[in-house]
Motif scaffolding. Structure first.
Motif, short mmCIF file in Angstrom:
data_model
loop_
_atom_site.label_atom_id
_atom_site.label_comp_id
_atom_site.label_asym_id
_atom_site.label_seq_id
_atom_site.Cartn_x
_atom_site.Cartn_y
_atom_site.Cartn_z
N VAL A 20 -7.87 -13.57 2.00
CA VAL A 20 -6.88 -12.52 1.75
C VAL A 20 -5.73 -13.17 1.00
N LEU A 21 -5.67 -12.92 -0.30
CA LEU A 21 -4.70 -13.58 -1.17
C LEU A 21 -3.80 -12.60 -1.90
N ASP A 22 -4.01 -11.31 -1.69
CA ASP A 22 -3.19 -10.29 -2.33
C ASP A 22 -1.76 -10.40 -1.81
N SER A 23 -0.82 -10.66 -2.69
CA SER A 23 0.56 -10.90 -2.27
C SER A 23 1.18 -9.68 -1.58
N LYS A 24 0.81 -8.48 -2.02
CA LYS A 24 1.37 -7.28 -1.40
C LYS A 24 0.88 -7.12 0.03
N VAL A 25 -0.39 -7.41 0.27
CA VAL A 25 -0.94 -7.32 1.63
C VAL A 25 -0.29 -8.37 2.52
N GLU A 77 0.45 2.61 -4.86
CA GLU A 77 1.61 3.33 -4.33
C GLU A 77 1.40 4.83 -4.30
N THR A 78 0.51 5.34 -5.14
CA THR A 78 0.29 6.79 -5.23
C THR A 78 -0.88 7.28 -4.36
N ASP A 79 -1.57 6.38 -3.68
CA ASP A 79 -2.78 6.75 -2.95
C ASP A 79 -2.50 7.57 -1.70
N LEU A 94 0.43 -0.94 8.46
CA LEU A 94 0.24 -1.80 7.29
C LEU A 94 -0.06 -0.95 6.06
N ALA A 95 -1.00 -0.02 6.19
CA ALA A 95 -1.39 0.81 5.05
C ALA A 95 -0.23 1.67 4.56
N ALA A 96 0.57 2.18 5.49
CA ALA A 96 1.65 3.09 5.13
C ALA A 96 2.67 2.45 4.21
N GLY A 97 2.82 1.14 4.31
CA GLY A 97 3.77 0.45 3.44
C GLY A 97 3.22 0.12 2.07
N LEU A 98 1.96 0.49 1.82
CA LEU A 98 1.31 0.13 0.56
C LEU A 98 0.85 1.36 -0.23
N CYS A 99 1.08 2.56 0.31
CA CYS A 99 0.59 3.77 -0.35
C CYS A 99 1.56 4.92 -0.13
N ALA A 100 1.20 6.10 -0.65
CA ALA A 100 2.09 7.25 -0.56
C ALA A 100 1.98 7.98 0.76
N GLN A 101 0.75 8.11 1.27
CA GLN A 101 0.54 8.93 2.47
C GLN A 101 -0.68 8.42 3.23
N VAL A 102 -0.59 8.43 4.56
CA VAL A 102 -1.73 8.07 5.41
C VAL A 102 -2.00 9.22 6.38
N VAL A 103 -3.26 9.58 6.50
CA VAL A 103 -3.71 10.55 7.49
C VAL A 103 -4.63 9.83 8.47
N VAL A 104 -4.38 10.01 9.75
CA VAL A 104 -5.19 9.38 10.79
C VAL A 104 -5.88 10.47 11.60
N ILE A 105 -7.17 10.32 11.81
CA ILE A 105 -7.89 11.22 12.70
C ILE A 105 -8.06 10.52 14.05
N GLU A 106 -7.59 11.16 15.12
CA GLU A 106 -7.60 10.55 16.45
C GLU A 106 -8.08 11.57 17.47
N ALA A 121 9.19 4.41 15.95
CA ALA A 121 10.05 3.27 16.30
C ALA A 121 10.16 2.29 15.14
N ALA A 122 9.09 2.19 14.34
CA ALA A 122 9.09 1.29 13.19
C ALA A 122 9.70 1.92 11.95
N GLY A 123 10.12 3.18 12.05
CA GLY A 123 10.74 3.85 10.91
C GLY A 123 9.76 4.30 9.84
N ILE A 124 8.49 4.44 10.21
CA ILE A 124 7.45 4.84 9.25
C ILE A 124 7.29 6.35 9.28
N LYS A 125 7.45 7.00 8.12
CA LYS A 125 7.50 8.46 8.08
C LYS A 125 6.40 9.10 7.23
N ASN A 126 5.58 8.30 6.56
CA ASN A 126 4.57 8.88 5.66
C ASN A 126 3.18 8.91 6.27
#
Length: 212
Positions: A20-25, A77-79, A94-106, A121-126
């Motif tokens: 894993v060498l991707d600097s953004k990840v 960023e647009t994903d 992790l994913a939320a900080g690298l894209c536009a929107q995340v949907v989770v099925i739970e 608590a982590a301030g993640i809103k997308n």
């Protein structure tokens, strides 16, 4: 525990050696407090190189696997991203900080509440969480789908939610050898590629949980 040092060692001793060498990840891992997303009784194990069992029968993936999955799907960023089998909120965070929107099925209502609380608590809103036992989201199609579990083959309902040029990654095959397989949706065909070997428990589609 010195959490910042532990996070640095996580990247240098576990994640980088796993190609894993991707600097953004890597930057996202360094900036996301994994210890805040593990169950309270397992906090001291936050940086251990194993899958952590959760009370509802699901798993929290090993950190190197989460980072590698994100690298292979090459988030933009647009994903818009769909995650199934997320376990805890860490992979989602992790994913939320690298894209536009995340949907989770739970499927587990309690886990959905814990995920919501951890993300807030982590301030993640997308991120939005859909509670249910189907693999089909109301918000598709998606640019990226991450299935954090193993299947004999990719369920059709996941593939049908992939947009043109979208990417889907899942662990496929039979023990003792399974492969993380990346699918890219072309205009006329889906192109699969095995990207690394890794074994995970089977996914129970009707309950969105792992089968051991």
């Amino acid at each position: 525990m010195d959490w910042e040092k532990a996070r640095y060692l996580l990247v240098e001793q576990q994640i980088r050696p796993w190609n894993v060498l991707d600097s953004k990840v890597l930057e996202r891992v360094l900036n996301t407090r994994r210890e805040d997303f593990v169950p309270a009784d397992k906090k001291e194990l936050a940086f251990v190189d194993v899958e952590l069992p959760l009370a509802n029968g699901q798993l929290m993936l090993a950190p190197k696997v989460e980072a590698r999955l994100l690298q292979e799907v090459a988030l933009k960023e647009t994903d818009k991203v769909l995650i199934v089998g997320a376990g805890t909120a860490y992979l989602t965070a992790l994913a939320a900080g690298l894209c536009a929107q995340v949907v989770v099925i739970e499927a587990d209502t309690k886990q959905a509440e814990l995920t919501n609380a951890a993300l807030k608590a982590a301030g993640i809103k997308n991120v939005s969480i859909e509670v249910g036992t189907t693999l089909t989201s109301k918000q598709g199609p998606f640019d990226v789908i991450i299935a954090a579990a193993s299947f004999e083959e990719v369920p059709a309902e996941l593939m049908q939610q992939l947009s043109v040029e979208g990417r889907l990654i899942a662990i496929l095959g039979q023990e003792p050898i399974m492969h993380a397989t990346l699918f890219v949706q072309g205009k006329t065909a889906v192109k699969p590629k095995q990207v690394f070997d890794y074994n995970l428990p089977r996914f129970r589609v009707n309950t969105l949980q792992f089968a051991f």
